[in-house]
Every structure is written in structure tokens, then in C-alpha cells.
Design an enzyme around this catalytic site. Structure first.
Site, mmCIF file in Angstrom:
data_model
loop_
_atom_site.group_PDB
_atom_site.id
_atom_site.type_symbol
_atom_site.label_atom_id
_atom_site.label_comp_id
_atom_site.label_asym_id
_atom_site.label_seq_id
_atom_site.Cartn_x
_atom_site.Cartn_y
_atom_site.Cartn_z
ATOM 1 N N SER A 258 0.828 -1.194 0.000
ATOM 2 C CA SER A 258 0.000 0.000 0.000
ATOM 3 C C SER A 258 0.875 1.263 0.000
ATOM 4 O O SER A 258 1.591 1.510 -0.964
ATOM 5 C CB SER A 258 -0.968 -0.047 1.195
ATOM 6 N N ASP B 290 -10.493 -4.199 -4.824
ATOM 7 C CA ASP B 290 -9.861 -3.222 -3.937
ATOM 8 C C ASP B 290 -10.661 -1.920 -3.947
ATOM 9 O O ASP B 290 -10.790 -1.280 -5.000
ATOM 10 C CB ASP B 290 -8.428 -2.966 -4.405
ATOM 11 N N HIS C 18 -8.295 -4.822 -0.506
ATOM 12 C CA HIS C 18 -7.006 -4.164 -0.283
ATOM 13 C C HIS C 18 -6.091 -4.964 0.644
ATOM 14 O O HIS C 18 -4.881 -4.795 0.618
ATOM 15 C CB HIS C 18 -7.239 -2.766 0.302
#
Length: 211
Positions: free
Chosen positions: A108, A158, A189
Site C-alpha cells: 500500500s 480493492d 485491499h
């Protein structure tokens, strides 16, 4: 021991000089311990260097500031990218690992600054495993990423990273010569076991170890 500009963890590997050092880069709200267990799963025996992001977002560590979800503070991103690249060089001197053989493993926010390092400081990373990444920026000066192996692990569902953004990142990196593998998981995610297994298999065949 100095912190070299970042609070961090250093875990030496088993001494196999052919293995890269894994630079572990956590997501928003993580810290230097978050991804330590991931290193041995992805590449047993490799040394790991895991810094904590220097930016705080309401108490949550990050590697650079953002203005909103998915909207980055580009000036801060550029400055923090160079700061992290300098840290990698300083850590190589401190711990004695090969600064030309560092592979980022980012999740991320960590994946995004790893991408930024490739685009702004080519040569700092020998490759990257970028999990749930998105386009961080488009560099003014085209980098030479010829042959740089990059794994992108994305989630079809996501809610944070649109599918087209990941595909744009893959094409951006390929346009600069990187050897990109884009893998999709039927998930959101968060990371899954399948992400880890897929990235591990890619690393084993990517040439970053023993090259």
C-alpha cells in the site's frame, strides 16, 4: 546505533551473498515490525531492512503525506523518496550489505514510495514486490529501468486502488523498461496467503537472487 534518519529494524540473513537485501515498507498505520514475518516467507535467508515511515497522519505512520485518499502531496512524496533512498545507502554502509542488490517489498503506502524510488532514483532498487500499489507520480525525467524486475500484486475488488490505476502503473513501469508481472487476486485491499505465495514464486524465478 544511530537510526540513520529512520526508526528501523535490521535482521541479517544467513550470509548467502547472492541473496538481495529485502527493504520492507509498511502500509499506513504500520511500523518497522509489521512486515518482518513476510521476509522469510518470500525469500528465506535474505537480510531484511525495515524502516518506519517518518510521516504521521493522525498518529498513523506513513512514508509521505497525502491530501486525501488517493491524492498525494507530490512535493512531500518527492522529498521523502529521496530521504528514503539516502537511508538505504547509509544503511548499506552501516550494516555492510550490497547497496546495488536491494529489493523493495512494499504494501500500500510502502508500495507507492517503492514505486516512486524506482521512478525518481533508478538504481537504488534492484527490483520490487509492490502489493496493492497505485501510480505515485509521473517523473519529469524518464528513468532507465531496463530489465528491472517488478511484481505488482493487486486486488480485483480493492476499494482503495482502482483497477485502471494499477494497469496504468504497470504500463508506466514497462514504458521505462522494467520487466513487470501484474497479478490479480479476487480480493480487496488486504493481503492474502495467495499474494504471498504468488510473490514468493515470482521472486524465485525473477533472477534477483543469484544473478
Amino acid at each position: 546505533m544511530t537510526d540513520l534518519g529512520f526508526v528501523h529494524r535490521w535482521v541479517p540473513g544467513d550470509g548467502d551473498a547472492s541473496l538481495p537485501t529485502l527493504l520492507l515498507l509498511h502500509g499506513t498505520g504500520g511500523n518497522e515490525a509489521d512486515l518482518l514475518s513476510l521476509g522469510p516467507m518470500l525469500m528465506p535467508g535474505a537480510s531484511v531492512l525495515s524502516p518506519r515511515g517518518n510521516v504521521s497522519e493522525n498518529g498513523a505512520p506513513r512514508f509521505f503525506r497525502r491530501l486525501a485518499e488517493g491524492v498525494f502531496d507530490i512535493d512531500d512524496l518527492i522529498a521523502r523518496t529521496h530521504e528514503l533512498a539516502e537511508f538505504v545507502g547509509a544503511a548499506a554502509n552501516q550494516y555492510g550489505f550490497d547497496a546495488t542488490n536491494v529489493v523493495a517489498v512494499g504494501y500500500s503506502n510502502g508500495a507507492n514510495i517503492a514505486s516512486s524510488m524506482m521512478l525518481l532514483r533508478p538504481g537504488t532498487l534492484a527490483g520490487g514486490v509492490l502489493l496493492r500499489p497505485m501510480v505515485p507520480l509521473e517523473p519529469e525525467t524518464p528513468p532507465d529501468l531496463s530489465g528491472t524486475p517488478v511484481y505488482l500484486g493487486a486486488g480485483r475488488m480493492d476499494p482503495i486502488v482502482p483497477v485502471e490505476n494499477v494497469e496504468q502503473l504497470a504500463e508506466l513501469l514497462r514504458g521505462y523498461g522494467a520487466d513487470v508481472m501484474l497479478t490479480w487476486q479476487p480480493t480487496g485491499h488486504g493481503l492474502t496467503r495467495e499474494d504471498v505465495l504468488s510473490a514468493r514464486d515470482w521472486l524465485a524465478g525473477s533472477g534477483v537472487a543469484g544473478s
